[in-house]
Structures are given as C-alpha cells and as structure tokens.
Scaffold this motif. Sequence first.
Motif, mmCIF file in Angstrom:
data_model
loop_
_atom_site.group_PDB
_atom_site.id
_atom_site.type_symbol
_atom_site.label_atom_id
_atom_site.label_comp_id
_atom_site.label_asym_id
_atom_site.label_seq_id
_atom_site.Cartn_x
_atom_site.Cartn_y
_atom_site.Cartn_z
ATOM 1 N N VAL A 114 0.818 -1.207 0.000
ATOM 2 C CA VAL A 114 0.000 0.000 0.000
ATOM 3 C C VAL A 114 0.855 1.263 0.000
ATOM 4 O O VAL A 114 0.610 2.197 -0.741
ATOM 5 N N HIS A 115 1.908 1.250 0.840
ATOM 6 C CA HIS A 115 2.718 2.452 0.998
ATOM 7 C C HIS A 115 4.133 2.189 0.486
ATOM 8 O O HIS A 115 4.930 1.536 1.157
ATOM 9 N N ILE A 116 4.452 2.666 -0.668
ATOM 10 C CA ILE A 116 5.795 2.552 -1.222
ATOM 11 C C ILE A 116 6.267 3.951 -1.591
ATOM 12 O O ILE A 116 5.633 4.656 -2.379
ATOM 13 N N ASP A 117 7.383 4.353 -0.995
ATOM 14 C CA ASP A 117 7.922 5.686 -1.233
ATOM 15 C C ASP A 117 8.787 5.643 -2.489
ATOM 16 O O ASP A 117 9.971 5.292 -2.444
ATOM 17 N N HIS A 118 8.196 5.984 -3.620
ATOM 18 C CA HIS A 118 8.912 5.922 -4.893
ATOM 19 C C HIS A 118 10.003 6.985 -4.999
ATOM 20 O O HIS A 118 10.850 6.911 -5.885
ATOM 21 N N SER A 119 9.990 7.966 -4.103
ATOM 22 C CA SER A 119 11.019 8.999 -4.148
ATOM 23 C C SER A 119 12.359 8.502 -3.614
ATOM 24 O O SER A 119 13.379 9.165 -3.783
ATOM 25 N N ASN A 120 12.344 7.350 -2.954
ATOM 26 C CA ASN A 120 13.579 6.800 -2.377
ATOM 27 C C ASN A 120 13.779 5.378 -2.909
ATOM 28 O O ASN A 120 13.372 4.408 -2.274
ATOM 29 N N PRO A 121 14.417 5.207 -4.079
ATOM 30 C CA PRO A 121 14.569 3.877 -4.684
ATOM 31 C C PRO A 121 15.306 2.895 -3.793
ATOM 32 O O PRO A 121 14.981 1.708 -3.759
ATOM 33 N N ALA A 122 16.317 3.358 -3.050
ATOM 34 C CA ALA A 122 17.081 2.451 -2.186
ATOM 35 C C ALA A 122 16.185 1.860 -1.097
ATOM 36 O O ALA A 122 16.260 0.667 -0.794
ATOM 37 N N LYS A 123 15.328 2.696 -0.515
ATOM 38 C CA LYS A 123 14.418 2.216 0.528
ATOM 39 C C LYS A 123 13.384 1.254 -0.058
ATOM 40 O O LYS A 123 13.022 0.252 0.567
ATOM 41 N N VAL A 124 12.908 1.565 -1.264
ATOM 42 C CA VAL A 124 11.953 0.663 -1.926
ATOM 43 C C VAL A 124 12.570 -0.718 -2.119
ATOM 44 O O VAL A 124 11.957 -1.741 -1.828
ATOM 45 N N GLN A 125 13.824 -0.742 -2.581
ATOM 46 C CA GLN A 125 14.497 -2.021 -2.798
ATOM 47 C C GLN A 125 14.697 -2.762 -1.482
ATOM 48 O O GLN A 125 14.513 -3.981 -1.402
ATOM 49 N N ASP A 173 12.908 -2.448 1.290
ATOM 50 C CA ASP A 173 11.606 -2.908 1.773
ATOM 51 C C ASP A 173 11.140 -4.140 1.005
ATOM 52 O O ASP A 173 10.576 -5.070 1.580
ATOM 53 N N LEU A 174 11.396 -4.139 -0.309
ATOM 54 C CA LEU A 174 10.984 -5.279 -1.128
ATOM 55 C C LEU A 174 11.753 -6.539 -0.740
ATOM 56 O O LEU A 174 11.178 -7.613 -0.596
ATOM 57 N N LEU A 183 10.250 -10.032 0.728
ATOM 58 C CA LEU A 183 10.490 -11.335 0.115
ATOM 59 C C LEU A 183 11.090 -12.316 1.118
ATOM 60 O O LEU A 183 10.760 -13.506 1.120
ATOM 61 N N ARG A 184 11.980 -11.823 1.977
ATOM 62 C CA ARG A 184 12.532 -12.703 3.018
ATOM 63 C C ARG A 184 11.455 -13.118 4.012
ATOM 64 O O ARG A 184 11.462 -14.254 4.516
ATOM 65 N N SER A 185 10.540 -12.204 4.297
ATOM 66 C CA SER A 185 9.453 -12.548 5.227
ATOM 67 C C SER A 185 8.541 -13.622 4.645
ATOM 68 O O SER A 185 7.936 -14.393 5.386
ATOM 69 N N GLN A 186 8.450 -13.680 3.309
ATOM 70 C CA GLN A 186 7.646 -14.720 2.675
ATOM 71 C C GLN A 186 8.226 -16.109 2.976
ATOM 72 O O GLN A 186 7.483 -17.073 3.168
ATOM 73 N N ILE A 187 9.558 -16.219 3.022
ATOM 74 C CA ILE A 187 10.188 -17.497 3.367
ATOM 75 C C ILE A 187 9.846 -17.883 4.799
ATOM 76 O O ILE A 187 9.560 -19.042 5.105
ATOM 77 N N ALA A 188 9.871 -16.888 5.694
ATOM 78 C CA ALA A 188 9.556 -17.169 7.096
ATOM 79 C C ALA A 188 8.107 -17.602 7.269
ATOM 80 O O ALA A 188 7.794 -18.456 8.116
ATOM 81 N N LYS A 189 7.214 -17.035 6.458
ATOM 82 C CA LYS A 189 5.791 -17.387 6.573
ATOM 83 C C LYS A 189 5.486 -18.752 5.972
ATOM 84 O O LYS A 189 4.557 -19.429 6.399
#
Length: 527
Positions: free
Chosen positions: A105-116, A118-119, A123-129
């Motif tokens: 829902v909330h992705i700060d496109h003004s900060n590409p490094a943070k977007v990467q 967060d992504l 993805l790592r949390s998907q492995i944990a789930k």
Amino acid sequence: MMLRRGFLVFLPRLAGLLVVACCSVSIVYMLACTPKGDDEQLALPRAHSPTSKEGYEAVLQEREEQHRDYIISLKKQIAQLKAELQGRNEQLKNVQEQLPDSLAVHIDHSNPAKVQADLLSFLRSQIAKAEVHSGFKLSTEYAVVPFESFTLQKVYQLEMGLTRHPEEKPVRRDRRDELTEVIELALGSLNHPEADGNARQRVFTASDFVEGIYRTEKDKGTLYELTFKGDAKHQFKKIVLFRPFGPVMKVKNENVNMADTLINIIVPLAKRASKFRQFMQNFSPSEFLIYMDVVYVSQSEQMNEVKSILENTSKSANFKNFTFIQLNEEFSRGKGLDVGARVWKGNNVVLFFCDVDIYFTAEFLNSCRLNTQPGKKVFYPVLFSQYNPSIIYGHHDSIPPLEQQLIIKKETGFWRDFGFGMTCQYRSDFINIGGFDLDIKGWGGEDVHLYRKYLHSNLIVVRTPVRSLFHLWHEKRCPDELTPEQYKMCMQSKAMNEASHGQLGMLVFRQEIETHLHRQKLSSKKT
C-alpha cells in the motif's frame, strides 16, 4: 470565581482520597512483609507434641507434600500459559496474514534504495511465513499442500489438467521454463567456487540431477528441493530454493457498465425438435438485451416443428428478438454458427455460441459480457457436465426436477474441460480471426479449430469454470459404421459422461454387492 469555588469544594475530597490510598498501601506492605506465623514455619516440638526427631520428620514430610503439590500446580499453570501463548501467536499470525502488507500500500517511490530494501525484506518474510524450515499445524488432511516431483524429462503430478496424464513432459511453456531455471540455479550454486568455503573439486552438470520436488503456497511462493549425485555412491547434494511471491499490486480500477451490451445467442440445430423444445422451456428471456438466431441446418421434416416451438415461445414470453434461418444442406455445426454470426447487421455485438443441450442462467450472460472485450478478450467458459440422472438418482420416480439436479458435486457431474463449443466473443473478433473452418462437416472439431485460432492471436483467452452453465445429459450413441478404434473411443467418452468412477464401479460389482447383502440377511436371521 465560580471555577475557584468549585476547586475549593473538590480539594478536601481529593485529600481524603489520598489519605485512604496511603493507608491501603501501608496495610498491603505490612501484610506482605510480616514474617510468617508459627503455623507456617518449621516449628519446634512443644510439650505435648511427639519426640523431637519424630516431630521434625512429620513436619518435613508435610512440607514436602505441600511443596510437591505446589510444583504440580505450577507445572499445570505453566502448561496452560504455554498453550494460551501458542494460541495467541497463531491468532496473531493469522491476523497478520489476512491484513494487507504495508509494502503493497505504501511505497515511497522517491527513495529507490528504501523501496528495494523494503521489497527484499518483504520477500525474506515470505520465506519465514511459508512451510520451509518447520511445519505448521493443519486442521485436517485436506489442508495439506502436496508436492509434485520431477526429473530432467518428466513431471509426476497430482493435478493432471487437460491431458489427464499422471506423468508427462511439461507441455506448458511456463512450467517448462520454471523447472529449467530452477535446475540451472541449483547447478550454479553447486559449482560456485565459494559454495562451501573449499576449493572446487568437481563440476556438477545436469546429468548429476537425480530428482526434485516442488509445491506452491499461492499466497507465499514456491518451494523447490533438488537432489544431485554426490562424490560417492551413497552421498548426495541437496539444494533448497524458494521463489517468493511479491506483494499484490493494483493494475486497474474501473467502472464497467453493461447496460447497453447486447448478446446474440446463436443456436445451430439439425432435427432434435424434442431437445429444442426442452431448451426453449429452460430459456427464460428475462433480459431485454438478448437476441437469438436459430440456424436450422437440415432437410428434415422437423423444421416446421422447430419453427412452431420458437413462435409459441415468442408469444407466451412476449419475446420478439429472434431470427429463424434455414440451410438446406448437409449438417455442419461450424457452418450454422458462422452463418448466424455473419447475418447480424447491427452494431458490434457479443456472440454466444450455444447448443440445445445447454442450460444457462442470466448470471452466466453477465459473465459472458464481463469477460469479453472487443480487440482484447474472448471468453471460453468450462461448463459443468451432468451425469446420467437415472444412475445418480436410481429409479426414474426419484429423479428430482431439473433445477434441483443442477448441483456442482463430484457425484452429479464433472467440469468439461475438454469442450470448447460454448464461447462468447465480440462479432468483430470472430470476423477478424477468420471464423470457422467450413470444410469441417458434421458435429465436432470446428470448436477446437476456432479455439486454436484465438490462442495463436494476441487476444486474451479467458478460460475458467463457471457455476451457471451446464451441459445436460443425453444418451450418446456409437454407430456401427465407426472403425474399431473410433468405436472404442466413443464408448470411453460415453462411459465418462454416464457416471463417476465410483458409481460405475458400483454397477460393475452390483451382483457381488447383492450377494453380500443376501448373505448378511441370512446370517442375521440365524442369529
């Protein structure tokens, strides 16, 4: 002034409350800090008590039993707290899984490094789930997500799809590319110079691949476990990979207005007047935005009967939007549908190709409209095919009315995923694709040919089971003119349409079942 007077009135009450609170705290402190009384301490024997040694032993035994009971009580409380904590953790996990991830829902496109970052975190949390490192408690055996296995050449599958093959070479390109990519990634990991911190001693190739298993949790990702030959006979290398699914992304948000979308239902027909009568009885023209073309392709005497049925329905239902077209030639389903589509002279319209042994509802017509778009999408619904009601319900007297038979269950029918005759598309798409192959005569083949034309185009083919479209059972005849191989295939198709595997088995073993029941009855009489 009034505020000050109120404050002066409230001040004594506040002071009283503070005094009471201080007294209460003092009493609690005294009770908590007071030394235990004689009855709670290891008391010395008194004058009338047993001897000193016996007294101590009795008191010690009593204290030991009290401590033992207290420990047992604590263990029970701890177990209860652990169970409650685990339940709360599972509830919290379920809530977290149901809530939309903030990343979606909330992705700060003004900060590409943070977007990467967060992504990657997501993805790592998907492995944990996912069920990768440890198992999860499942309610029943039906909640299990099974693995499928594969080698370099074959996939061994539980969900067999249209081919019905339990093992096959991957036909779908996406699956073939998926497994090839996974094997290549595993080989890259094995052959990496720093994979195990030691110097590389051998190069692994695809010929070292033994087998793999994989499964997909549709909200988390796909787990792959691949096994390769090791350095010795009974040694193996195992690589575990996980393809996490990313967050849900919004693609489109639009309003769809179908108020003016007309559907032209085209029904090809040859003889079969009784079936057409049943079709028109089931047909309820409750919508104004439908038109019907009945294309009669035959020189049969039943033509007048068919026209009469159509006219009577028109009068009783006040339905005037129909056309009767007669073709005095050898029957061809493709020719009938093609003529019906091309005879339309109005604006672009949705065409629904339909047969007389089909039952549909107004809900299906909405699905037809929603899943077609000129120049973009055509709709190929998978209809539910009804089994023989005489077998399903036993004796003819017990067969319920048609509306009550149309239940989607494994005992009543099956998804007819090998049929492509019922389809919805805009007339412009049908004309642009080239229509039917008119060289195909009789019934069958023309639908697959048209389906493949759409697959070879840039149009999106929407293929999905629908709950409001049914193929009504009718007897299938296998004529003597067929070759032995054709006759065998015809009989296999007939068996598939008659009943489920279990129901056919009950018919095959009917004599054995009756014999068993007879013996049971005799034995019960003897006892």
